[in-house]
Design an enzyme around this catalytic site. Structure first.
Site, short mmCIF file in Angstrom:
data_model
loop_
_atom_site.label_atom_id
_atom_site.label_comp_id
_atom_site.label_asym_id
_atom_site.label_seq_id
_atom_site.Cartn_x
_atom_site.Cartn_y
_atom_site.Cartn_z
N LYS A 205 60.96 14.13 -42.76
CA LYS A 205 59.70 13.53 -42.58
C LYS A 205 59.34 13.72 -41.11
CE LYS A 205 61.30 8.81 -41.98
NZ LYS A 205 61.46 7.49 -42.28
N TYR B 192 53.03 10.55 -7.94
CA TYR B 192 51.80 9.69 -7.97
C TYR B 192 52.39 8.31 -7.70
CZ TYR B 192 48.91 13.37 -10.18
OH TYR B 192 48.45 14.50 -10.58
#
Ligand SMILES: *Cc1c(COP(=O)(O)O)cnc(C)c1O
Length: 364
Positions: free
Chosen positions: A35, A255
């Protein structure tokens, strides 16, 4: 040259892991669970490695169609069954076996005009409270299905909530067995964790449904490791250093400047970021391999880049290989489970989140 990042899907790892799971599964046949596009690997990319399984289990009709297009003529099972009446036509046409977990799916079968009767897997909700009939309703669902000319064969199915943890599977096995003891039909109970950890509880089961173990991640990390279960990584995510920075004491990285060098050091900037599927939440200190040598990330993960500490590998330069998870060129393995743990999640989620933009190849 394309951006230097690559996912490699390892056919030999699937062959190896399937054999490792089989060794725990006794006489049970194996549904290879593919899946979510084979847990992010790509159904077409895993197919050769997993074609030794006895069947493929998945959720999406589109994915079932792709498995048939690959030439698979053996069993295919829809783990959530059908979603609307016309899905049953595709089941007839492609010979898909399907789960029946609710009354509406029985209604759909009753309304379906079929030439070939269907094989269905009647699911019991034995305690997880996700899909399935409660034990008290299970036999009446079975009787209703059994009376339908559209149904040929009924198999019996349940799913465990705690196969990887201390609660185990005993209570759910007991609930399932009490109700199904005298019903005919094949049984399928266990996922990877149940198959590896509770083989004794699955004796008499005709099918097991391993997913994650075949992708080389431990279903019960950190209690066990993939290596401890004898599993090999099925996916490597690797990128290259595209820049090197020399830091002085007090220099910050990335950052938010949330990593500050406490002495002179070299860092490498790697062409992999959260837009590639590498979790942004991974903190400074998340393990990586640089040219196959363990090191760590420093600073925040950005969309397209991560910085890594080059202290353990003074020879690293732009172009050096950085393995985010999986197997480095020198054979050293960084388990995906270790990276997932740093992100507060499981290997499953990292595999499934591999981004479309990352090119992928199949190798041995
Ligand atoms: C996903 C799934 C599995 C496989 O689970 P793993 O933990 O990956 O082994 C088995 N059965 C069902 C019903 C599933 O949805």
């Amino acid at each position: 040259m394309p951006r230097p990042i690559l996912a490699t899907v390892h056919t030999q790892a699937f062959i190896h892991n399937l054999a490792a799971v089989r060794a725990h599964a006794g006489d049970a046949r194996i549904w290879a669970v593919v899946k979510a596009n084979a847990y992010g690997h790509g159904i077409e990319r895993v197919f050769n490695g997993l074609r030794g399984a006895d069947g493929f289990a998945l959720l999406d009709l589109n994915e079932a169609q792709r498995v048939r297009q690959l030439g698979w003529r053996g069993p295919v099972l829809l783990l959530e069954g059908v979603f609307e009446l016309r899905d049953l036509e595709l089941c007839s046409r492609l010979n898909l076996w399907h789960t029946v977990h609710c009354e509406q799916q029985i209604d759909m079968l009753a309304a379906h005009k079929t030439y070939e009767p269907h094989r269905v897997f009647l699911k019991m909700n034995s305690g997880m409270n996700r899909l399935g009939f409660k034990p008290a309703q299970y036999r009446s669902a079975w009787t209703r299905l059994n009376a339908l000319p559209q149904v040929d064969e009924i198999s019996l199915m349940t799913h465990f909530s705690d196969a990887d943890g201390p609660a185990g599977v005993a209570a759910q096995v007991a609930a399932f067995t009490a109700v199904t003891r005298d019903l005919p039909g094949e049984r399928t109970l266990g996922n990877s964790a149940a198959t590896l950890r509770h083989p004794e509880a699955l004796i008499g089961s005709d099918w097991v449904r391993p997913g994650i173990a075949m992708y080389g991640s431990a279903p019960d990390y950190p209690q066990s490791t993939a290596q401890g279960w004898g599993l090999q990584p099925s996916m490597t995510l690797a990128a290259r250093i595209i820049a090197v920075q020399e830091l002085q004491t007090g220099d910050a990285v990335g950052y938010g400047s949330n990593f500050v060098a406490d002495g002179p050091m070299r860092i490498g900037v790697v062409a992999c970021g959260y837009a590639d599927g590498y979790p942004r939440i991974c903190p400074t200190g998340t393990p990586v391999l640089i040219d196959g040598v363990r090191s760590r990330t420093v600073g925040r993960v950005s969309m397209d880049m991560i910085a890594v500490d080059l202290s353990p590998t003074p020879a690293a330069v732009p172009g050096s290989e950085v393995t985010l998870w999986g197997r480095a060129a020198n054979g050293v393995v960084l388990p995906i489970d270790e990276v997932a743990a740093k992100a507060g999640t499981v290997g499953y989620e990292l595999m499934c989140a591999l981004a479309q933009r990352v090119p992928a190849i199949v190798a041995d």
